[in-house]
Design an enzyme around this catalytic site. Structure first.
Site, short mmCIF file in Angstrom:
data_model
loop_
_atom_site.label_atom_id
_atom_site.label_comp_id
_atom_site.label_asym_id
_atom_site.label_seq_id
_atom_site.Cartn_x
_atom_site.Cartn_y
_atom_site.Cartn_z
N HIS A 125 0.82 -1.23 0.00
CA HIS A 125 0.00 0.00 0.00
C HIS A 125 0.85 1.27 0.00
CE1 HIS A 125 -3.63 -2.27 0.47
NE2 HIS A 125 -3.32 -2.72 1.68
N ASP A 162 -2.56 -10.89 -2.01
CA ASP A 162 -3.13 -10.34 -0.78
C ASP A 162 -4.59 -9.96 -1.05
OD1 ASP A 162 -1.95 -8.77 1.93
OD2 ASP A 162 -3.74 -7.83 1.07
N HIS A 164 -6.18 -7.44 -0.27
CA HIS A 164 -6.33 -6.02 -0.58
C HIS A 164 -5.55 -5.68 -1.86
CE1 HIS A 164 -6.74 -6.40 3.87
NE2 HIS A 164 -7.80 -5.62 3.64
N ASP A 245 -4.30 -12.85 3.78
CA ASP A 245 -5.53 -12.39 4.41
C ASP A 245 -6.79 -12.69 3.59
OD1 ASP A 245 -4.52 -10.59 2.59
OD2 ASP A 245 -4.56 -8.86 3.94
ZN LIG Z 1 -4.03 -7.24 2.93
#
Ligand SMILES: [Zn+2]
Length: 308
Positions: A125, A162, A164, A245
């Site tokens: 991120h 991931d 996200h 995740d």
């Molecule tokens: Zn994540």
């Protein structure tokens, strides 16, 4: 040649606070999961610190200096709403990025066939000039640009499973046709980027998945969308942003993957590495917040790497 595990004890000293999901216990769980006798042939190497010349491949000098300047001598400081630093965070961030740089060196010099970097804070991120979503430096992007700047590679691919979307990596890659970024992620979900229409110069592939998609949908998406595009790109180095995740037990999302899905996707990416990149593959830990699921998933991932 074999699989290498690069980590550093300093990555345990980055402590964003008792109730923060991105806790030192995550890395402890991963390392415990990899301490089983089945992994005894996986050599462990201590991560060096990333140097400024590595960090500035992705981040302006002013950002690196600003971040390192905000590391408090005691207590905590918030870089954004959920990215918190403590006295140990600077060293942890340097070792996390340095691990990926060392991993690239290891596969490029033939010291290892593939590498898993068990480090934190995570990186995908992190934008060029902004810490975000638990991430300080974009570890994997730094490794990718290091492979090109210092090992003479042209084409480097990052695949991010991931749960996200890796907004930072996408933004760092989207204007360079010799960098490739593909992400599978739950949609809608933090950080809100990663729509299928976001394609960069044709070098960005996003696979948004609805909540509760499960492993079958995940694998089909890889087979239909990500793997063909990756094959066409012909990467000379395959890198993975390995967040776990998307696991069914994870408290932050609900994509409902299991350990065997991580083993499957790892093997599929190893196959691409074998076809185009002399087997060279560097994987780096991103998210994963249920300690048991994280440990078991990382173990399934490294088991697949070891079998390559
Ligand atoms: Zn994540």
């Amino acid at each position: 040649m074999s699989t290498l595990l690069i980590t550093h004890a300093a990555c345990l000293d980055h402590d964003p606070g008792a109730y923060h999901p991105e806790s030192p216990a995550r890395l402890k769980a991963v390392l415990e999961g990899l301490s089983d006798s089945e992994f005894k042939d996986v050599e462990r190497v201590a991560a060096p610190r990333a140097e400024d010349r590595h960090l500035t491949l992705c981040h302006p000098v002013s950002y690196v200096e600003a971040v390192m300047g905000t590391i408090p001598p005691a207590g905590r400081h918030a870089l954004d709403g959920d990215t918190i630093v403590c006295p140990g965070s600077g060293e942890a961030a340097l070792r996390a990025a340095g691990a990926v740089v060392a991993a690239v060196d290891a596969v490029m010099t033939g010291k290892a066939k593939n590498v898993f970097c068990a480090v934190r804070p995570p990186g995908h991120h992190a934008e060029a000039g902004q810490a975000m979503g638990f991430c300080i430096f974009n570890n994997v992007a730094i490794g990718a640009l290091h492979a090109r700047a210092n090992h003479g590679l042209d084409r480097v691919a990052v695949i991010d499973f991931d749960v996200h979307h890796g907004n930072g990596t996408q933004h760092m890659f989207e204007r360079d046709p010799n960098l490739f970024y593909a992400s599978s992620h739950q949609w809608p979900l933090y950080p809100g980027t990663g729509a299928a229409e976001e394609r960069g110069l044709g070098n960005i592939v996003n696979l948004p998945l609805r909540p509760y998609s499960g492993g079958e949908e995940f694998r089909r998406g890889f087979e239909r969308v990500i793997l063909p595009a990756l094959d066409k790109f012909r990467p000379e180095l395959v890198m993975i942003s390995a967040g776990f995740d998307a696991h069914a037990d994870d408290p932050l999302a609900s994509l409902q993957l299991h350990e065997d899905d991580y083993a499957w996707v790892t093997s599929a990416l190893l196959e691409v590495a074998e076809t185009h990149a002399k087997g060279r593959l560097v994987s780096t830990l991103e998210g994963g917040y249920d300690l048991r699921a994280l440990a078991a998933s990382a173990a399934a991932h490294v088991r697949a790497l070891k079998a390559a």
